[in-house]
Design a protein around this motif. Sequence first.
Motif, PDB file in Angstrom:
ATOM      1  N   GLY A 152     -12.838  -4.986 -14.431  1.00 24.22           N
ATOM      2  CA  GLY A 152     -13.494  -6.336 -14.064  1.00 24.22           C
ATOM      3  C   GLY A 152     -12.697  -7.472 -12.941  1.00 24.22           C
ATOM      4  N   GLU A 153     -11.492  -6.907 -12.643  1.00 28.16           N
ATOM      5  CA  GLU A 153     -10.427  -7.457 -11.622  1.00 28.16           C
ATOM      6  C   GLU A 153     -10.895  -7.081 -10.420  1.00 28.16           C
ATOM      7  OE1 GLU A 153      -6.461  -6.762 -12.206  1.00 28.16           O
ATOM      8  OE2 GLU A 153      -5.740  -8.097 -10.609  1.00 28.16           O
ATOM      9  N   GLU A 154     -11.166  -7.987  -9.418  1.00 30.55           N
ATOM     10  CA  GLU A 154     -11.363  -7.828  -8.098  1.00 30.55           C
ATOM     11  C   GLU A 154     -10.239  -7.694  -7.130  1.00 30.55           C
ATOM     12  OE1 GLU A 154     -15.485 -10.847  -8.065  1.00 30.55           O
ATOM     13  OE2 GLU A 154     -13.798 -11.063  -6.695  1.00 30.55           O
ATOM     14  N   ALA A 155     -10.459  -6.610  -6.301  1.00 32.27           N
ATOM     15  CA  ALA A 155      -9.201  -6.611  -5.481  1.00 32.27           C
ATOM     16  C   ALA A 155      -8.850  -7.496  -4.255  1.00 32.27           C
ATOM     17  CB  ALA A 155      -9.412  -5.150  -4.756  1.00 32.27           C
ATOM     18  N   GLU A 156      -7.830  -7.783  -4.029  1.00 33.93           N
ATOM     19  CA  GLU A 156      -7.375  -8.794  -2.907  1.00 33.93           C
ATOM     20  C   GLU A 156      -7.847  -7.948  -1.690  1.00 33.93           C
ATOM     21  OE1 GLU A 156      -4.043 -11.477  -4.678  1.00 33.93           O
ATOM     22  OE2 GLU A 156      -3.555 -10.201  -3.138  1.00 33.93           O
ATOM     23  N   GLU A 157      -7.882  -8.475  -0.633  1.00 33.69           N
ATOM     24  CA  GLU A 157      -8.293  -8.084   0.800  1.00 33.69           C
ATOM     25  C   GLU A 157      -6.822  -7.021   1.321  1.00 33.69           C
ATOM     26  OE1 GLU A 157      -9.512 -10.496   3.942  1.00 33.69           O
ATOM     27  OE2 GLU A 157      -9.861  -8.983   5.024  1.00 33.69           O
ATOM     28  N   VAL A 158      -7.316  -5.726   1.529  1.00 33.30           N
ATOM     29  CA  VAL A 158      -6.066  -4.955   2.145  1.00 33.30           C
ATOM     30  C   VAL A 158      -5.690  -5.392   3.527  1.00 33.30           C
ATOM     31  CG1 VAL A 158      -5.186  -2.855   2.168  1.00 33.30           C
ATOM     32  CG2 VAL A 158      -6.718  -3.258   0.218  1.00 33.30           C
ATOM     33  N   PHE A 169     -16.222  -4.334   7.045  1.00 34.62           N
ATOM     34  CA  PHE A 169     -15.500  -3.206   6.494  1.00 34.62           C
ATOM     35  C   PHE A 169     -14.324  -3.343   5.419  1.00 34.62           C
ATOM     36  CE2 PHE A 169     -16.742  -2.153  10.750  1.00 34.62           C
ATOM     37  CZ  PHE A 169     -18.071  -1.486  10.560  1.00 34.62           C
ATOM     38  N   ARG A 170     -13.891  -2.493   4.720  1.00 33.02           N
ATOM     39  CA  ARG A 170     -12.817  -2.565   3.938  1.00 33.02           C
ATOM     40  C   ARG A 170     -11.817  -1.492   4.547  1.00 33.02           C
ATOM     41  NH1 ARG A 170     -16.975  -2.454   0.482  1.00 33.02           N
ATOM     42  NH2 ARG A 170     -16.794  -0.103   0.121  1.00 33.02           N
ATOM     43  N   ILE A 171     -10.513  -2.311   4.686  1.00 32.37           N
ATOM     44  CA  ILE A 171      -9.396  -1.162   5.270  1.00 32.37           C
ATOM     45  C   ILE A 171      -9.261  -0.314   4.144  1.00 32.37           C
ATOM     46  CG2 ILE A 171      -7.127  -0.856   6.309  1.00 32.37           C
ATOM     47  CD1 ILE A 171      -7.705  -3.466   7.514  1.00 32.37           C
ATOM     48  N   SER A 227     -14.155   4.280   7.401  1.00 32.22           N
ATOM     49  CA  SER A 227     -12.825   5.282   6.575  1.00 32.22           C
ATOM     50  C   SER A 227     -12.475   6.238   7.529  1.00 32.22           C
ATOM     51  CB  SER A 227     -13.134   5.262   5.102  1.00 32.22           C
ATOM     52  OG  SER A 227     -11.946   6.169   4.521  1.00 32.22           O
ATOM     53  N   LEU A 228     -13.383   7.297   7.817  1.00 35.27           N
ATOM     54  CA  LEU A 228     -13.212   8.174   8.523  1.00 35.27           C
ATOM     55  C   LEU A 228     -12.520   7.798   9.987  1.00 35.27           C
ATOM     56  CD1 LEU A 228     -13.324  11.142   8.998  1.00 35.27           C
ATOM     57  CD2 LEU A 228     -15.797  11.105   9.719  1.00 35.27           C
TER      58      LEU A 228
END
Length: 306
Positions: A152-158, A169-171, A227-228
């Motif tokens: 349930g925890e959300e990731a901080e932006e990488v 996009f997500r890095i 990602s690729l």
Amino acid sequence: MFNLIVSGNDEAWEAGEPYVLDASRVVKQGEYTAPEIAAELGSLDAGARQRLLQFPTLFAYEGVREDRFARLGRVTRIQALGGQVRLEYRFDENVPPIPSQIFEDLRWELEIGGWEMSRTHWAVKDADLLRILTERGIVPAEAVGEPPLEPGEEAEEVRTDPHIRPSVFRIPAQAPEADLVAVMMPFHDDFADVYVAIRNAVEAEDLRCQRALDIFDEPEIIQDVFSLLYRSRAVICDFSGRNANVFYEAGIAHTLGRDVIPLVQDMDHVPFDLRHHRHIVYAPSVDGLDRLTNDLRRRIGVIAAR
């Protein structure tokens, strides 16, 4: 998940040389890998190999002795040929050697079978290796990056690169891979032989190539594409047929600073903004594809030598 690779060769992980296992011992149900994981990854097809490359890996020796140490790292390349599997790898130099007693002390947490450490094999475990190692104080948290998220925890932006801040996009967490070449081209049967010619050129330079078509890691196709592109050393783009997706992907690759090698069957298919690049113009005939392989190999060789 994580890979556990156990070797009976006392010097297997000392020289950093590629390691070869019998294919019957790699990610198989009878080799300490759960049936559902073996069914998903045991084929070692392109998608399975890509997933295995993303898992943290424990490189261990048979037996639990005071003079035996495991290393934490990642597999960087997988090749299957003639009933054998060859892997290349690198260790995480920030993490010191890990005493083999870990396989007794954390047997249940790491899903280690009773006699597992007595047999050379490659297993995949459904356990959070990095969290377990850091929580037990076996390796410092700062050595392996941020701990995994709680449910349930959300990731901080990488922010792996301060100059790249996409909003769409997500890095990826993975770093760019020095031996990976991305191939962006139309997904059409007419280009099957073209891809073979491209792959032959890439592999001739001891690199590996991949298409977004072969990746199924993210719920959004475009995230797999990004990602690729992000993880690749260079990007080959075939503009034949004026494929809008390939133009878009080339723009992303240019923005990421990747070396882009443009191909096309007809220069009339290339828009004005891309015409100033040196294209490899090829014909989709047998002779034309042979020339494409040779021309492309020379171009890749220049990039790889940098």
